[in-house]
Design an enzyme around this catalytic site. Structure first.
Site, PDB file in Angstrom:
ATOM      1  N   PHE B 116       1.014  -1.051  -0.075  1.00 36.58           N
ATOM      2  CA  PHE B 116       0.099   0.120   0.163  1.00 36.58           C
ATOM      3  C   PHE B 116       1.002   1.254   0.035  1.00 36.58           C
ATOM      4  O   PHE B 116       1.873   1.016   0.289  1.00 36.58           O
ATOM      5  CB  PHE B 116      -0.906  -0.026   1.160  1.00 36.58           C
ATOM      6  CG  PHE B 116      -2.365   0.053   0.940  1.00 36.58           C
ATOM      7  CD1 PHE B 116      -3.081  -0.983   0.368  1.00 36.58           C
ATOM      8  CD2 PHE B 116      -3.011   1.374   1.117  1.00 36.58           C
ATOM      9  CE1 PHE B 116      -4.535  -0.872   0.361  1.00 36.58           C
ATOM     10  CE2 PHE B 116      -4.414   1.639   0.668  1.00 36.58           C
ATOM     11  CZ  PHE B 116      -5.055   0.324   0.122  1.00 36.58           C
ATOM     12  N   GLN B 240      -7.252  15.002   2.882  1.00 32.12           N
ATOM     13  CA  GLN B 240      -6.640  14.195   1.983  1.00 32.12           C
ATOM     14  C   GLN B 240      -7.265  14.185   0.724  1.00 32.12           C
ATOM     15  O   GLN B 240      -8.596  13.896   0.495  1.00 32.12           O
ATOM     16  CB  GLN B 240      -6.527  13.023   2.397  1.00 32.12           C
ATOM     17  CG  GLN B 240      -6.022  11.999   1.689  1.00 32.12           C
ATOM     18  CD  GLN B 240      -5.408  10.617   2.517  1.00 32.12           C
ATOM     19  OE1 GLN B 240      -5.978   9.776   2.525  1.00 32.12           O
ATOM     20  NE2 GLN B 240      -4.088  10.744   2.556  1.00 32.12           N
ATOM     21  N   HIS B 242      -7.699  11.756  -2.335  1.00 30.46           N
ATOM     22  CA  HIS B 242      -7.273  10.177  -2.774  1.00 30.46           C
ATOM     23  C   HIS B 242      -7.180  10.217  -4.255  1.00 30.46           C
ATOM     24  O   HIS B 242      -7.717  10.770  -5.046  1.00 30.46           O
ATOM     25  CB  HIS B 242      -8.372   9.378  -2.353  1.00 30.46           C
ATOM     26  CG  HIS B 242      -8.180   8.124  -2.384  1.00 30.46           C
ATOM     27  ND1 HIS B 242      -7.739   7.303  -3.841  1.00 30.46           N
ATOM     28  CD2 HIS B 242      -7.950   7.020  -1.445  1.00 30.46           C
ATOM     29  CE1 HIS B 242      -7.505   6.217  -3.642  1.00 30.46           C
ATOM     30  NE2 HIS B 242      -7.467   5.720  -2.321  1.00 30.46           N
ATOM     31  N   LEU B 252     -14.572   6.067  -4.755  1.00 30.11           N
ATOM     32  CA  LEU B 252     -13.173   5.491  -4.227  1.00 30.11           C
ATOM     33  C   LEU B 252     -12.972   4.083  -5.323  1.00 30.11           C
ATOM     34  O   LEU B 252     -13.822   3.232  -5.266  1.00 30.11           O
ATOM     35  CB  LEU B 252     -13.184   5.197  -2.832  1.00 30.11           C
ATOM     36  CG  LEU B 252     -11.732   4.681  -2.306  1.00 30.11           C
ATOM     37  CD1 LEU B 252     -10.879   5.674  -2.391  1.00 30.11           C
ATOM     38  CD2 LEU B 252     -12.215   4.377  -0.814  1.00 30.11           C
ATOM     39  N   GLU B 255      -6.468   2.216  -3.544  1.00 33.83           N
ATOM     40  CA  GLU B 255      -5.049   2.089  -3.717  1.00 33.83           C
ATOM     41  C   GLU B 255      -4.633   0.851  -3.630  1.00 33.83           C
ATOM     42  O   GLU B 255      -3.621   0.397  -4.500  1.00 33.83           O
ATOM     43  CB  GLU B 255      -4.293   2.825  -2.297  1.00 33.83           C
ATOM     44  CG  GLU B 255      -2.822   3.211  -2.609  1.00 33.83           C
ATOM     45  CD  GLU B 255      -2.596   4.011  -1.321  1.00 33.83           C
ATOM     46  OE1 GLU B 255      -2.914   5.546  -1.397  1.00 33.83           O
ATOM     47  OE2 GLU B 255      -1.788   3.876  -0.458  1.00 33.83           O
ATOM     48  N   ARG B 286      -0.237   9.547  -0.790  1.00 28.47           N
ATOM     49  CA  ARG B 286      -1.470  10.018  -1.582  1.00 28.47           C
ATOM     50  C   ARG B 286      -1.314  11.406  -2.073  1.00 28.47           C
ATOM     51  O   ARG B 286      -1.644  11.721  -3.143  1.00 28.47           O
ATOM     52  CB  ARG B 286      -2.740   9.789  -0.665  1.00 28.47           C
ATOM     53  CG  ARG B 286      -3.252   8.415  -0.522  1.00 28.47           C
ATOM     54  CD  ARG B 286      -4.291   8.077   0.120  1.00 28.47           C
ATOM     55  NE  ARG B 286      -4.741   6.678   0.058  1.00 28.47           N
ATOM     56  CZ  ARG B 286      -5.529   6.243   1.017  1.00 28.47           C
ATOM     57  NH1 ARG B 286      -6.245   6.853   1.750  1.00 28.47           N
ATOM     58  NH2 ARG B 286      -5.972   4.805   0.886  1.00 28.47           N
ATOM     59  N   HIS B 353     -11.213  13.011   0.185  1.00 32.94           N
ATOM     60  CA  HIS B 353     -11.638  11.681   0.846  1.00 32.94           C
ATOM     61  C   HIS B 353     -11.576  11.590   2.588  1.00 32.94           C
ATOM     62  O   HIS B 353     -12.485  11.006   3.046  1.00 32.94           O
ATOM     63  CB  HIS B 353     -10.113  10.770   0.412  1.00 32.94           C
ATOM     64  CG  HIS B 353     -10.241   9.473   0.847  1.00 32.94           C
ATOM     65  ND1 HIS B 353     -11.194   8.629   0.459  1.00 32.94           N
ATOM     66  CD2 HIS B 353      -9.441   8.691   1.374  1.00 32.94           C
ATOM     67  CE1 HIS B 353     -11.131   7.542   0.806  1.00 32.94           C
ATOM     68  NE2 HIS B 353      -9.885   7.372   1.328  1.00 32.94           N
ATOM     69  N   ARG B 394      -2.364  11.334   5.697  1.00 32.56           N
ATOM     70  CA  ARG B 394      -2.565  10.017   6.236  1.00 32.56           C
ATOM     71  C   ARG B 394      -2.333   9.065   5.179  1.00 32.56           C
ATOM     72  O   ARG B 394      -2.424   9.057   3.944  1.00 32.56           O
ATOM     73  CB  ARG B 394      -4.237   9.526   6.744  1.00 32.56           C
ATOM     74  CG  ARG B 394      -4.342   8.602   6.884  1.00 32.56           C
ATOM     75  CD  ARG B 394      -5.670   8.003   7.429  1.00 32.56           C
ATOM     76  NE  ARG B 394      -6.721   8.338   6.422  1.00 32.56           N
ATOM     77  CZ  ARG B 394      -6.995   7.492   5.390  1.00 32.56           C
ATOM     78  NH1 ARG B 394      -6.175   6.304   5.622  1.00 32.56           N
ATOM     79  NH2 ARG B 394      -7.911   7.514   4.491  1.00 32.56           N
TER      80      ARG B 394
END
Lengths: 252, 584
Positions: B116, B240, B242, B252, B255, B286, B353, B394
């Site tokens: 990730f 954030q 994404h 979404l 990832e 991100r 996000h 994050r």
């Protein structure tokens, strides 16, 4: 310069993707009237949009009293199951173009549960049936220090029924449930299946006895409405059959 | 009006709220107030996984995870909290497995792990397999598993109860939590919940953006309730984006798709992330990937007739792998775009996000009234809170981790507080604020409409405080938000009824979004540097001398009743890691 945005209103108006669609909605508000009525709304909408987008256009632009549940808007939260052109679907997973926008699109609350207002039903009996099948892992003895082991094959055995989002599309499509609200209904059985066939679980027998009840799996008449209705593609009828078979063979 | 009394009241029934409820119910008389049925919560939309250095498939340890979290957060992370997050991650995953969560498995039967963004071996050497997952449905499985265990523990839920006010009583000059006021959707009745301890776990604020992965219901109700009562909000400028939302819709696409080998490509088919992040490539953090995507778009290498998106390419991955590991997101592409991901790339753009900021807490989940003073009896966990384990950005899979680690901690801490302390008195006429708010909206004859104001707010947020910001754009947003807040006073609703009045609740939610948008924009304007998710084109570098500190925003009410945002700052907790230049 700001972040590029997607505002291309003028470019789009040249070749407008919008069409006019009639939403025919079953309205009910006991604060106003004891009887339910159909009401037509005409909206301009891109056929690639969702039925939920159409409902929002009505609520936000035409009639703020129109009431429905929704949250994630992409088929994960399970809030917006409704009867669209006579079939149970999620409004956020149904595109206008896929349900013949030439004719009025009929939208009403799911059946078999008490309508509270417009498209909102009382979900309590549905969740009570779910809670009644012990929808949680039961194990005996001491817990291991690390994770319980489970082979990929054993994990795969109950994969299909882990996908359930408790939207009630299956249960409220079942003719047996329409006629007898005491029947556990497909969703509760799906969630029992999810644990009965989990190799880590040790309460399969108890769950089978719960479903051996007169309101349990034997009420199922295998009409496949539930499988057709499931927005997650769960083979609901097959899961119910597997539970029936396990009741007979006591092997799972 | 009804008055209820509980030891512990939890606001929200997503991952953090239900993880807290499982602990609090064992130890105290607990009620969970939730505006949605618990399984509707947006935790269920999380896809890719939950990070923990289990080292099931390759060498890993919690210290590497701590470092990645601190670096990912661009050194605005409180390092003591990040260390707890990474250490307790391992038990948090094992707890969920024991509760029944159906993780994907290795051939040995242990929990499988995958790569990730931003998670690396040995401080950035190469990507590491740290994300524990269940296909691309990890959030769904966590939400279901926690709800199942709430059923098992007999957790008491009040479903479709909207918490609209936080009650504060001063005892010896110290603000204490006295309880909350909630609105029952089904009946329109107002309920006061007196509680020894209150835990906010009500989620994020993403709906002030237009293109967002967030649910319609993510309107920052908890943050707004606390802020209105004079409590600070921390680091609200950090939001954030994404990298991979479905083009225009914002839905979404995990990832994990890139963790499984997916590649981002521009209109020339070029794997552009190689230019921006030579080591981690498509798996850079991100904020880095989202900026890279918009840089490609702005430099004319975007895809489509309007050049306004790029592609997520999965076509080189075997269909069996997509079916097994990414079944939901491939179905989203088919359902919403009519695209077959086996053979065609998916058009994507960054999508709003996750709020890194929120209600400031310490590592026990206790809410702070200022930089150091705790509000006795008040707790927060999950996206609503700012511990701060996410700092300025994050890492993927750290939010499902956050809700489990800090949900559990706050549940235990709140129940312990409830056992050791008595109720504080309710303020006089505790429901007055909510009653007035509800009546005013129901009776309003104003000319402004909720949908118009919300659309204008979302337009200005997307245009001005998204991935790229400048003094000019943020000022534009601040002015527009002020105008909208003024017009909001003149808003009217059509539904005047008491039964399931979602028209009324949408108006109240809009008020919350407007208050929080103002806090975000004002905080962003003052931060004259670029760090993590906050990128200022006029200040493109990180400025550790002046800005390695948390923003603390307070609501100030003037003598004439007008309100404004006052900013203060709080030091970052640094333990092991000194700030370094961030490269991926």
């Amino acid at each position: 310069m700001a972040t590029p945005t997607l505002e291309k209103v003028e470019a789009e108006s040249a070749a407008s993707p919008y069409i006019t669609v009639t939403f025919r909605i079953r309205r009910f508000n006991p604060e106003v009237s004891d009887t339910a009525e159909w009401q037509d709304f005409q909206i301009e909408i891109d056929p690639k949009e969702r039925v939920l987008d159409g409902l929002h256009k009505i609520k936000w632009d035409l009639d703020g009293t129109l009431t429905f549940r929704r949250s994630c808007a992409h088929g994960i939260c399970g809030s917006d199951a409704m009867r669209i052109n006579g079939k149970n679907r999620l409004a956020c997973k149904t595109l206008i173009k896929d349900i013949n926008p030439e004719k009025p699109i009929t939208i009403e609350a799911i059946k078999g549960l008490t309508v509270m207002k417009d498209l909102v039903v009382d979900m309590e009996p549905f969740f009570q049936a779910y809670r009644d099948v012990m929808p949680f892992l039961v194990t005996k003895g001491n817990e291991p220090t690390r994770e319980r082991r489970q082979s990929p094959e054993d994990r795969e055995r109950f994969d299909d029924t882990t996908k359930c989002i408790l939207c009630a599309a299956c249960t409220s499509s079942c003719p047996v449930f329409w006629n007898d609200g005491q029947y556990f209904g497909p969703a509760a059985i799906v969630n029992a299946h999810r644990f009965i066939f989990d190799s880590r679980d040790e309460a399969g027998e108890q769950r089978l006895e719960i479903l051996n009840d007169k309101d349990g799996v034997w009420r199922c008449r295998t009409t496949f409405n539930c499988t057709d209705a499931c927005p997650r593609g769960i083979e609901v009828t097959k899961a119910i059959q597997e539970v029936k078979r396990a009741l007979i063979t006591r092997r799972f | 009006m009804k008055i209820h009394k509980y030891d512990t009241v939890i606001v929200g029934a997503g991952g953090a709220g239900m993880r807290a409820a499982i602990e609090a119910t064992k130890r105290s008389r607990t009620a969970v107030l939730t505006k949605l049925y618990p399984t509707r919560s947006h935790t269920g939309a999380a896809q890719g996984g939950m990070a923990a250095a289990l080292a099931n498939v390759e060498e890993d340890n919690w210290e590497w995870h701590t470092f990645d979290t601190v670096k990912g957060g661009d050194y605005l992370v409180d390092q003591d909290a990040a260390e707890i997050l990474a250490k307790e991650a391992i038990d948090a995953v094992l707890d969920l497995e024991k509760m029944g969560l159906p993780f994907n498995r290795t051939p040995d039967g242990t929990i499988d792990q995958r790569r990730f963004g931003g998670h690396s071996r040995n401080h950035g050497e190469a990507p590491v397999r740290r994300s524990c997952y269940a296909a691309d449905r990890t959030g769904h499985m966590i939400l279901q598993t926690l709800y199942q265990n709430c059923v098992k523990e007999g957790v008491e839920f009040f479903n479709e109860f909207y918490v609209l006010d936080q009650l504060i009583t001063e005892v010896d000059g110290v603000k204490h939590s006295a309880g909350v006021v909630a609105y029952e959707l089904a009946t329109g009745e107002i309920h006061v919940f007196q509680a020894k301890a209150v835990i906010y776990a009500s989620g994020g604020t993403g709906k002030f953006f237009k293109v967002t992965s967030n649910a319609h219901t993510l309107t920052g109700d908890g943050q707004a309730a606390c802020y209105r009562r004079g409590l600070p909000l921390e680091d609200m400028e950090f939001f954030q984006f994404h990298p991979t939302g479905i083009w225009r819709m914002g839905i979404l696409l995990t990832e994990g798709a890139r963790g499984e080998g997916g590649i981002l490509r521009n209109k020339d088919g070029e794997r552009f992330m190689e230019k921006y992040a030579p080591v981690m490539k498509d798996l850079a953090s991100r904020d880095v990937v989202s900026r890279s995507i918009y840089t490609e778009i702005r430099e004319g290498r975007g895809c489509g007739p309007e050049g306004d998106h790029v592609y997520l390419d999965l076509t080189h991955l075997p269909p069996e792998q997509l079916d097994a590991k990414l079944p939901d997101i491939t179905e989203f592409a088919r359902t919403y775009l009519g695209i077959e991901p086996y053979t065609d790339p998916i058009p994507i753009q960054p999508t709003a996000h996750y709020a890194m900021g929120g209600i400031p807490t310490n590592v026990e989940g206790e809410v702070l009234a200022d930089n150091t003073t705790v509000v006795p009896g008040l707790y927060a966990a999950g996206e609503v809170a700012c511990v701060s384990v996410h700092g300025a950005n994050r890492l993927g899979t750290n939010s499902l981790l956050d809700i489990n680690v800090f949900g559990k901690r706050s549940g235990i801490a709140a129940a312990r507080y409830a056992a050791e302390n008595d109720f504080v008195e309710l303020p006089e006429d505790p429901a007055a604020f909510v009653q007035e708010q509800v009546e005013r909206l129901r009776n309003s004859t104003g000319s402004e409409r909720v949908a118009d104001l919300r659309a204008e707010l979302q337009e200005t947020m997307d245009a001005n405080v998204m991935v790229f910001r400048t003094e000019q754009t943020i000022k534009t947003a601040v002015e527009k938000i002020a105008e909208l807040r003024e017009r909001y006073k003149n808003v009217a609703i059509q539904d005047k009824g008491k039964r399931f009045n979602t028209d009324l609740l949408e108006a109240i939610e809009l008020g919350n979004l407007l208050d929080l948008a103002e806090v975000m924009a004002v905080s962003a304007l003052a931060r004259k540097e670029s760090r993590g998710g906050h990128y200022r084109e006029d200040y493109p570098n990180r400025d550790d001398v002046n800005f390695m500190r948390h923003t603390m925003a307070y609501r100030e009410v003037g003598a004439d009743g007008s309100d404004s945002v006052r900013l203060d700052y709080k030091p970052v907790v640094t333990t092991r890691y000194q700030p370094m230049e961030r490269k991926y």
